[in-house]
Motif scaffolding. Structure first.
Motif, PDB file in Angstrom:
ATOM      1  N   ALA A 158       0.824  -1.207   0.000  1.00 47.64           N
ATOM      2  CA  ALA A 158       0.000   0.000   0.000  1.00 47.64           C
ATOM      3  C   ALA A 158       0.857   1.256   0.000  1.00 47.64           C
ATOM      4  CB  ALA A 158      -0.928  -0.004   1.211  1.00 47.64           C
ATOM      5  N   ASP A 159       2.182   1.095   0.102  1.00 50.34           N
ATOM      6  CA  ASP A 159       3.088   2.247   0.145  1.00 50.34           C
ATOM      7  C   ASP A 159       3.536   2.693  -1.241  1.00 50.34           C
ATOM      8  OD1 ASP A 159       4.522  -0.176  -0.134  1.00 50.34           O
ATOM      9  OD2 ASP A 159       6.336   0.686   0.739  1.00 50.34           O
ATOM     10  N   ILE A 160       3.172   1.964  -2.266  1.00 46.43           N
ATOM     11  CA  ILE A 160       3.581   2.292  -3.629  1.00 46.43           C
ATOM     12  C   ILE A 160       2.513   3.174  -4.274  1.00 46.43           C
ATOM     13  CG2 ILE A 160       4.028   1.351  -5.931  1.00 46.43           C
ATOM     14  CD1 ILE A 160       5.164  -1.143  -4.522  1.00 46.43           C
ATOM     15  N   GLY A 161       2.942   4.336  -4.754  1.00 49.25           N
ATOM     16  CA  GLY A 161       2.023   5.252  -5.420  1.00 49.25           C
ATOM     17  C   GLY A 161       2.277   5.358  -6.904  1.00 49.25           C
ATOM     18  N   ALA A 162       3.398   4.799  -7.375  1.00 49.82           N
ATOM     19  CA  ALA A 162       3.738   4.901  -8.789  1.00 49.82           C
ATOM     20  C   ALA A 162       4.543   3.682  -9.212  1.00 49.82           C
ATOM     21  CB  ALA A 162       4.559   6.161  -9.043  1.00 49.82           C
ATOM     22  N   VAL A 163       4.203   3.170 -10.368  1.00 50.20           N
ATOM     23  CA  VAL A 163       4.968   2.092 -10.992  1.00 50.20           C
ATOM     24  C   VAL A 163       5.255   2.525 -12.421  1.00 50.20           C
ATOM     25  CG1 VAL A 163       4.925  -0.299 -11.815  1.00 50.20           C
ATOM     26  CG2 VAL A 163       3.945   0.263  -9.581  1.00 50.20           C
ATOM     27  N   VAL A 164       6.521   2.480 -12.792  1.00 52.76           N
ATOM     28  CA  VAL A 164       6.913   2.780 -14.156  1.00 52.76           C
ATOM     29  C   VAL A 164       7.560   1.526 -14.724  1.00 52.76           C
ATOM     30  CG1 VAL A 164       8.502   4.115 -15.604  1.00 52.76           C
ATOM     31  CG2 VAL A 164       7.201   5.255 -13.804  1.00 52.76           C
ATOM     32  N   SER A 165       7.106   1.133 -15.907  1.00 54.47           N
ATOM     33  CA  SER A 165       7.715  -0.027 -16.555  1.00 54.47           C
ATOM     34  C   SER A 165       8.172   0.362 -17.956  1.00 54.47           C
ATOM     35  CB  SER A 165       6.738  -1.196 -16.629  1.00 54.47           C
ATOM     36  OG  SER A 165       5.650  -0.891 -17.461  1.00 54.47           O
ATOM     37  N   PHE A 166       9.286  -0.218 -18.342  1.00 50.87           N
ATOM     38  CA  PHE A 166       9.791  -0.071 -19.694  1.00 50.87           C
ATOM     39  C   PHE A 166      10.071  -1.469 -20.208  1.00 50.87           C
ATOM     40  CE2 PHE A 166      13.181  -0.237 -22.748  1.00 50.87           C
ATOM     41  CZ  PHE A 166      12.754   0.673 -23.699  1.00 50.87           C
ATOM     42  N   SER A 167       9.507  -1.792 -21.352  1.00 50.27           N
ATOM     43  CA  SER A 167       9.842  -3.063 -21.980  1.00 50.27           C
ATOM     44  C   SER A 167      10.405  -2.771 -23.360  1.00 50.27           C
ATOM     45  CB  SER A 167       8.634  -4.002 -22.045  1.00 50.27           C
ATOM     46  OG  SER A 167       7.547  -3.386 -22.673  1.00 50.27           O
ATOM     47  N   GLY A 168      11.592  -3.288 -23.604  1.00 50.52           N
ATOM     48  CA  GLY A 168      12.244  -3.130 -24.898  1.00 50.52           C
ATOM     49  C   GLY A 168      11.968  -4.358 -25.745  1.00 50.52           C
ATOM     50  N   LEU A 169      11.573  -4.109 -26.992  1.00 48.37           N
ATOM     51  CA  LEU A 169      11.216  -5.185 -27.912  1.00 48.37           C
ATOM     52  C   LEU A 169      12.198  -5.240 -29.073  1.00 48.37           C
ATOM     53  CD1 LEU A 169       7.414  -4.319 -28.203  1.00 48.37           C
ATOM     54  CD2 LEU A 169       8.487  -5.882 -26.576  1.00 48.37           C
ATOM     55  N   CYS A 170      12.298  -6.395 -29.678  1.00 55.02           N
ATOM     56  CA  CYS A 170      13.123  -6.557 -30.875  1.00 55.02           C
ATOM     57  C   CYS A 170      12.390  -5.947 -32.061  1.00 55.02           C
ATOM     58  CB  CYS A 170      13.392  -8.051 -31.108  1.00 55.02           C
ATOM     59  SG  CYS A 170      14.416  -8.382 -32.549  1.00 55.02           S
ATOM     60  N   ARG A 171      13.049  -5.029 -32.770  1.00 57.64           N
ATOM     61  CA  ARG A 171      12.484  -4.410 -33.983  1.00 57.64           C
ATOM     62  C   ARG A 171      12.791  -5.292 -35.187  1.00 57.64           C
ATOM     63  NH1 ARG A 171      15.311  -0.141 -31.686  1.00 57.64           N
ATOM     64  NH2 ARG A 171      17.007  -0.546 -33.133  1.00 57.64           N
ATOM     65  N   ASP A 172      11.984  -5.148 -36.231  1.00 55.91           N
ATOM     66  CA  ASP A 172      12.228  -5.948 -37.441  1.00 55.91           C
ATOM     67  C   ASP A 172      13.149  -5.251 -38.437  1.00 55.91           C
ATOM     68  OD1 ASP A 172      10.674  -4.081 -38.805  1.00 55.91           O
ATOM     69  OD2 ASP A 172       9.218  -5.553 -39.521  1.00 55.91           O
ATOM     70  N   GLU A 173      13.564  -4.028 -38.158  1.00 50.12           N
ATOM     71  CA  GLU A 173      14.492  -3.274 -39.023  1.00 50.12           C
ATOM     72  C   GLU A 173      14.013  -3.271 -40.476  1.00 50.12           C
ATOM     73  OE1 GLU A 173      16.609  -1.414 -37.692  1.00 50.12           O
ATOM     74  OE2 GLU A 173      16.902  -2.301 -35.720  1.00 50.12           O
TER      75      GLU A 173
END
Length: 158
Positions: free
Chosen positions: A28-43
């Motif tokens: 209950a102490d968390i007020g913010a979650v930031v996620s970054f997911s990097g994906l493979c590009r097809d170029e």
């Protein structure tokens, strides 16, 4: 943050929502979650896979060092970093960073810091495999990644 960050290097894919749920469950102490997911590009349709190699032991140690530095810089309640290795097809996950804090600014800044340093300091090597069967070769490091990481050391000196 009490406890160590979660750092994993694995061949298998990960579930972004499940990792966020693990990090925040019962909190209950968390007020913010930031996620970054990097994906493979097809170029532009040229890439059939990106092969990521790493130096086992060294890669985990360096990512853990970077994660611990983030924990020292920002008031985080949780931190997860997952980086895959092996052959990864376009559209598949490569990396996940999840930061949790009481307030959004710390979570955003810590996630940004982590990605800048993962791109420039984590010991991974990337080889391109092309759709036409030719060898795309090893991907060179980018000066822009080093410059992005340098801003964090410059701001610390101010």
């Amino acid at each position: 943050m009490s406890g160590a960050p979660t750092v994993r290097i694995q061949r298998d894919d990960f579930d972004v929502a499940a990792e966020i749920a693990k990090l925040t469950e019962g909190r209950a102490d968390i007020g913010a979650v930031v996620s970054f997911s990097g994906l493979c590009r097809d170029e532009q349709g040229q890439l059939s896979a990106l092969e990521l190699e790493h130096y086992p032991g060294m890669a985990e140690a360096e990512i853990t060092r970077i994660a611990r530095e983030a924990l020292q810089r920002w008031p985080l309640q949780g931190l997860t970093v997952i980086h895959r290795h092996g052959k990864i097809a376009p559209g598949e996950n490569i990396v996940l960073v999840v930061t949790a804090s009481s307030h959004r600014q710390a979570a955003f800044e810590a996630a940004n810091f982590l990605m800048d340093f993962l791109k420039s300091r984590a010991p991974f090597w990337k080889k391109e495999h092309r759709v036409d069967g030719t060898d795309g070769g090893w991907v060179e490091a980018k000066d822009a990644d080093d410059q992005a990481a340098a801003r964090w050391t410059q701001s610390r000196a101010d």
